[in-house]
Design an enzyme around this catalytic site. Structure first.
Site, PDB file in Angstrom:
ATOM      1  N   HIS A  70       0.874  -1.178   0.000  1.00  0.00           N
ATOM      2  CA  HIS A  70       0.000   0.000   0.000  1.00  0.00           C
ATOM      3  C   HIS A  70       0.913   1.230   0.000  1.00  0.00           C
ATOM      4  CE1 HIS A  70      -3.088  -2.781   2.057  1.00  0.00           C
ATOM      5  NE2 HIS A  70      -3.358  -2.693   0.770  1.00  0.00           N
ATOM      6  N   GLU A  73       1.718   3.762   3.040  1.00  0.00           N
ATOM      7  CA  GLU A  73       2.174   3.220   4.323  1.00  0.00           C
ATOM      8  C   GLU A  73       3.700   3.326   4.358  1.00  0.00           C
ATOM      9  OE1 GLU A  73       0.274  -0.600   4.738  1.00  0.00           O
ATOM     10  OE2 GLU A  73      -1.722   0.272   4.431  1.00  0.00           O
ATOM     11  N   HIS A 166       3.259  -3.203   7.158  1.00  0.00           N
ATOM     12  CA  HIS A 166       2.203  -2.237   6.861  1.00  0.00           C
ATOM     13  C   HIS A 166       2.055  -1.248   8.005  1.00  0.00           C
ATOM     14  CE1 HIS A 166       0.184  -4.346   3.393  1.00  0.00           C
ATOM     15  NE2 HIS A 166       0.916  -5.328   3.879  1.00  0.00           N
ATOM     16  N   GLU A 230       1.318  -5.228  11.069  1.00  0.00           N
ATOM     17  CA  GLU A 230       0.809  -3.860  11.175  1.00  0.00           C
ATOM     18  C   GLU A 230       1.580  -3.145  12.282  1.00  0.00           C
ATOM     19  OE1 GLU A 230      -1.403  -2.498   9.253  1.00  0.00           O
ATOM     20  OE2 GLU A 230      -2.400  -4.188   8.260  1.00  0.00           O
TER      21      GLU A 230
END
Length: 350
Positions: A70, A73, A166, A230
């Site tokens: 992404h 990010e 991420h 994450e």
């Protein structure tokens, strides 16, 4: 000519080169460091690193580390770029084969999560579906799959791990957490749990079915121990406090150097493990989702709370509290609106 200029032309480093050439089809480049480590840039945003044959590989492993699937990010991208800069400057020696990936350069330039389609739903062959034909992100997912396959074949005798890094737009009551892709019969190895704790990731979510994420692909097809990790909040390039990402940076550097894990990361009881108890799907016109749009991941709901309903079904939390992750009511019919999860009892098997 320095390793920097051999790999990155006139760009100052790997990240700058990737941004400057995101829309280019660049020919591969390679260099050899003074210690004999070979570095190949087979594609924009990808580096394959092979230590000299004289270097031992104490952990007998090969690693794939990705970020920027992404494009907005940015913190994990900057972490990997820092580690590459350190290696090229001779600050430490690489001991294991390494594939480093900046996943979506076009979205990185745009400062967007994605351009046409969420690239982290295009792996495990999903990029070949008719609706994605001709999209740059589908072509990139296919290219990355092939690069990972080739890397895994070259190092088939080594333990393979993949960490896809991420950050998130949605707030989370547990800032750092990892997702472990579903593979039938597989349990999370203790050494991977210790690595997550070393990286200051104290929460792990066991996924309940095979998916089309990058980590699902490497896990199911290549047999890697793979995790989507994450690490905090989305921020633009240059606005990250990289001190908040020191855990993953230092843990990866330690692995790259082939060092043993620190003793303080040995107690896996400090890792909280969640399992999926219910997948919420958009069932159509009469679907009603009773969770606020701004709710944080890992928000817990008491027994009896109505989470969603339609004409035929009313889902209530059962006898034990459940938490929600990834809530998103704005998805097409048939797609996932969220997951209800529950912490696994200590000592319980998967």
């Amino acid at each position: 000519m320095s390793g920097f200029s051999m790999l990155f032309d006139s760009s100052s480093d790997w990240l700058a080169h990737t941004l400057n050439n995101a829309s280019s089809e660049r020919t591969p480049a390679l260099t050899r460091l003074p210690d004999g480590t070979d570095i190949v840039r087979p594609s924009v945003g990808v580096l394959e690193l092979t230590p000299a044959a004289t270097h031992s590989n104490p952990n007998h492993e090969a690693l794939i580390v990705s970020a920027g699937v992404h494009g907005n990010e940015t913190a994990p991208i900057e972490v990997l770029n820092q580690l590459v800069n350190e290696l090229l400057a001779g600050e430490w020696t690489l001991t294991c084969p390494l594939l480093l990936i900046l996943g979506n350069p076009l979205a990185m330039v745009a400062g967007e999560r994605f351009l046409d389609v969420n690239m982290n739903r295009l792996f495990a062959g999903a990029h070949g579906r008719d609706e994605y034909r001709g999209l740059p992100e589908a072509a990139r997912a296919s290219e990355l799959e092939q690069l990972c396959r080739e890397f895994a074949r070259k190092h088939s005798g080594l333990a393979l791990s993949h960490y896809d890094l991420h950050t998130a737009i949605r707030p989370s009551l547990r800032e750092k957490f990892a997702l472990y892709p579903f593979v039938e019969g597989r349990e999370v190895p203790a050494d991977q749990c210790r690595f997550l704790l070393e990286a200051e990731v104290e929460t792990l979510l066991l996924q309940h079915k095979a998916g089309t994420t990058f980590s699902s692909f490497t896990s199911s097809e290549l047999g890697a121990e793979s995790f989507t990790v994450e690490l905090g909040k989305v921020r633009p390039f240059g606005q990250n406090n990289l001190g908040r990402f020191a855990g993953i940076r230092d843990a990866l550097r330690r692995r790259f150097r082939g060092e043993t894990a620190p003793a303080q990361s040995s107690d896996t009881e400090h890792l909280t493990i969640f399992e999926v108890v219910h997948e919420i799907l958009n069932t159509g016109e009469n679907f009603r989702f009773h969770i606020p749009d701004d709710v944080a991941n890992f928000t817990e709901y008491d027994p009896g709370t109505v989470i969603w309903e339609d004409e035929e079904t009313c889902y209530r939390v059962g006898a034990v509290p459940e938490a929600i992750v990834f809530p998103n009511r704005e998805v097409p019919v048939g797609q996932r609106v969220g997951l209800m999860i529950r912490a696994r009892a200590s000592g319980q098997g998967r």
